[in-house]
Design an enzyme around this catalytic site. Sequence first.
Site, PDB file in Angstrom:
ATOM      1  N   GLY A 131       0.861  -1.175   0.000  1.00  0.00           N
ATOM      2  CA  GLY A 131       0.000   0.000   0.000  1.00  0.00           C
ATOM      3  C   GLY A 131       0.897   1.225   0.000  1.00  0.00           C
TER       4      GLY A 131
ATOM      5  N   GLU B 132       9.814  -2.912   5.742  1.00  0.00           N
ATOM      6  CA  GLU B 132      10.766  -2.185   4.896  1.00  0.00           C
ATOM      7  C   GLU B 132      12.183  -2.481   5.359  1.00  0.00           C
ATOM      8  OE1 GLU B 132       9.411   1.067   3.105  1.00  0.00           O
ATOM      9  OE2 GLU B 132       7.337   0.700   3.687  1.00  0.00           O
TER      10      GLU B 132
ATOM     11  N   GLY C 220      -0.870   2.724   6.365  1.00  0.00           N
ATOM     12  CA  GLY C 220      -1.145   2.035   7.638  1.00  0.00           C
ATOM     13  C   GLY C 220      -0.479   0.673   7.765  1.00  0.00           C
ATOM     14  N   LYS C 221       0.534   0.411   6.928  1.00  0.00           N
ATOM     15  CA  LYS C 221       1.189  -0.911   6.962  1.00  0.00           C
ATOM     16  C   LYS C 221       1.914  -1.126   8.295  1.00  0.00           C
ATOM     17  CE  LYS C 221       3.607   0.090   3.268  1.00  0.00           C
ATOM     18  NZ  LYS C 221       3.155   1.464   3.025  1.00  0.00           N
TER      19      LYS C 221
ATOM     20  N   GLY D  65       2.112   5.683   4.225  1.00  0.00           N
ATOM     21  CA  GLY D  65       1.099   6.297   5.085  1.00  0.00           C
ATOM     22  C   GLY D  65      -0.228   5.574   5.069  1.00  0.00           C
TER      23      GLY D  65
HETATM   24  N1  LIG Z   1       1.840   9.029  16.263  1.00  0.00           N
HETATM   25  C1  LIG Z   1       0.942   9.292  15.292  1.00  0.00           C
HETATM   26  N2  LIG Z   1      -0.062  10.189  15.493  1.00  0.00           N
HETATM   27  C2  LIG Z   1      -0.979  10.436  14.535  1.00  0.00           C
HETATM   28  N3  LIG Z   1      -0.962   9.854  13.319  1.00  0.00           N
HETATM   29  C3  LIG Z   1       0.010   8.958  13.053  1.00  0.00           C
HETATM   30  C4  LIG Z   1       1.015   8.640  14.016  1.00  0.00           C
HETATM   31  N4  LIG Z   1       1.862   7.695  13.465  1.00  0.00           N
HETATM   32  C5  LIG Z   1       1.380   7.463  12.216  1.00  0.00           C
HETATM   33  N5  LIG Z   1       0.293   8.215  11.982  1.00  0.00           N
HETATM   34  C6  LIG Z   1      -0.512   8.206  10.737  1.00  0.00           C
HETATM   35  O1  LIG Z   1      -0.983   6.909  10.538  1.00  0.00           O
HETATM   36  C7  LIG Z   1      -0.997   6.586   9.165  1.00  0.00           C
HETATM   37  C8  LIG Z   1      -0.373   5.257   8.920  1.00  0.00           C
HETATM   38  O2  LIG Z   1       1.001   5.302   9.228  1.00  0.00           O
HETATM   39  P1  LIG Z   1       1.943   4.051   8.988  1.00  0.00           P
HETATM   40  O3  LIG Z   1       1.288   2.829   9.527  1.00  0.00           O
HETATM   41  O4  LIG Z   1       3.281   4.389   9.531  1.00  0.00           O
HETATM   42  O5  LIG Z   1       1.990   3.969   7.399  1.00  0.00           O
HETATM   43  P2  LIG Z   1       2.921   3.101   6.433  1.00  0.00           P
HETATM   44  O6  LIG Z   1       3.768   2.185   7.276  1.00  0.00           O
HETATM   45  O7  LIG Z   1       1.978   2.386   5.535  1.00  0.00           O
HETATM   46  O8  LIG Z   1       3.757   4.077   5.653  1.00  0.00           O
HETATM   47  C9  LIG Z   1      -0.309   7.732   8.442  1.00  0.00           C
HETATM   48  O9  LIG Z   1      -1.309   8.484   7.800  1.00  0.00           O
HETATM   49  C10 LIG Z   1       0.344   8.529   9.545  1.00  0.00           C
HETATM   50  O10 LIG Z   1       0.297   9.892   9.228  1.00  0.00           O
HETATM   51 MG   LIG Z   2       5.736   2.016   7.512  1.00  0.00          MG
END
Ligand SMILES: Nc1ncnc2c1ncn2[C@@H]1O[C@H](COP(=O)(O)OP(=O)(O)O)[C@@H](O)[C@H]1O
Ligand SMILES: [Mg+2]
Length: 376
Positions: free
Chosen positions: A165, A295, A170-171, A168
């Site tokens: 995905g 990753e 949510g992975k 951002g």
């Molecule tokens: N501590 C946090 N507070 C608020 N939002 C968060 C926080 N950490 C991540 N997010 C949000 O949660 C979403 C999913 O993040 P993440 O699981 O890290 O994505 P991925 O690993 O797919 O890149 C993103 O939109 C990010 O902005």
């Molecule tokens: Mg990530």
Amino acid sequence: MLDGPKLNNAENYVYNNFKQEVNNLFSLSVKADKVFSITQPLQRLFAITLIIVVIIYGGFRVSQGTLTTGTLISFMIFLLQLIGPINNVADFYNNYMNAKGSTEKIFSILNTKTEKNKLSNLDIHSVSKPFTLSLKNATFAYSETIILKNINMCFKSGENIAIVGATGSGKSTIINLITRLYPLKEGMLFLNQKDALEINLYDWRSLFGVVSQENTIFSGSILDNLIFGLNYKPSEEKIEKALKIANLYTEIKHLSKGVYTLIGERGMKLSGGQRQRLQIARAYLKDADFLILDEATSSLDSNTEKGIIDNLKTIMKDKTIISIAHRLSTIVDADRIYFIENKVIKDFGTHFDLLKRVPEYRKYIKEQIIKVEEDI
Ligand SMILES: Nc1ncnc2c1ncn2[C@@H]1O[C@H](COP(=O)(O)OP(=O)(O)O)[C@@H](O)[C@H]1O
Ligand SMILES: [Mg+2]
């Protein structure tokens, strides 16, 4: 860390912040010294005045004959002995106020809530292998912002699962949910038929070997980093095997101190790829049932990545491998791919199923997945 401000051209920003903090500290110390410069002389002045008054009054009484010189002198000696402790009481107040300021900071850290779950008391042996981990209708939100909605996923023993995905989507959050670093807002997490919340956290975390996006290498020797958190002492052969799997063996063999070489702040600096490979070797040694690669191979070239993943798949056949990756070669032969889009699992299946069935997946593969020549 130190490269952060430089790479972001933020030297001035950091310098100004620091300057302001130093100025704040300076004006607070001046203020404290001003108060001190008044209270301390006052304290001394009070003591001296007291002695003078006693001498004058006592002298007067002696001259009147109502007090003997001996009594006056004994009184003076007692009084002088009392002045020390009285000063100490005053100093105590100063020290107390000072300490109060610092301890408030310390207590704010000590008062951080420990991870607790009332239900969590079963040990992991209450569930028998083979393990299937599943999320049922799971929803997660940061305060009111929904990040993932109605997620259904399952990870069976020996499976090789990929989560894909956009950045951002949510992975990493899914990984944090299944390792119980984050609590579910709605829905449930199961190990076989057992509600995950019934199993104690320590045992729960022993299920996972995680190589995450965050750098979890710390200062110490390579060996310290390899055996960090293990609940057994691996043999030399096992360590050698771990290094071979992670494609680190020859590099480390060439170091004069081998696995005893210091790394981190005061030791050898490792490249991003070396750090990732070291974390993979550590995860292998943990011998957990679920190996999570978030990753984990992004800093490696595609051949090294493929080599390591193939090694892991062959050697950890009975384990479940969950990978989040941006290279086609890593996901193409996963048993099942979960494709996340707009907070939900858009669809899941093998790469070719999804290519056929899901136009958004095709678009995602076309635009966001890194392809190397041998993948095409
Ligand atoms: N501590 C946090 N507070 C608020 N939002 C968060 C926080 N950490 C991540 N997010 C949000 O949660 C979403 C999913 O993040 P993440 O699981 O890290 O994505 P991925 O690993 O797919 O890149 C993103 O939109 C990010 O902005
Ligand atoms: Mg990530």
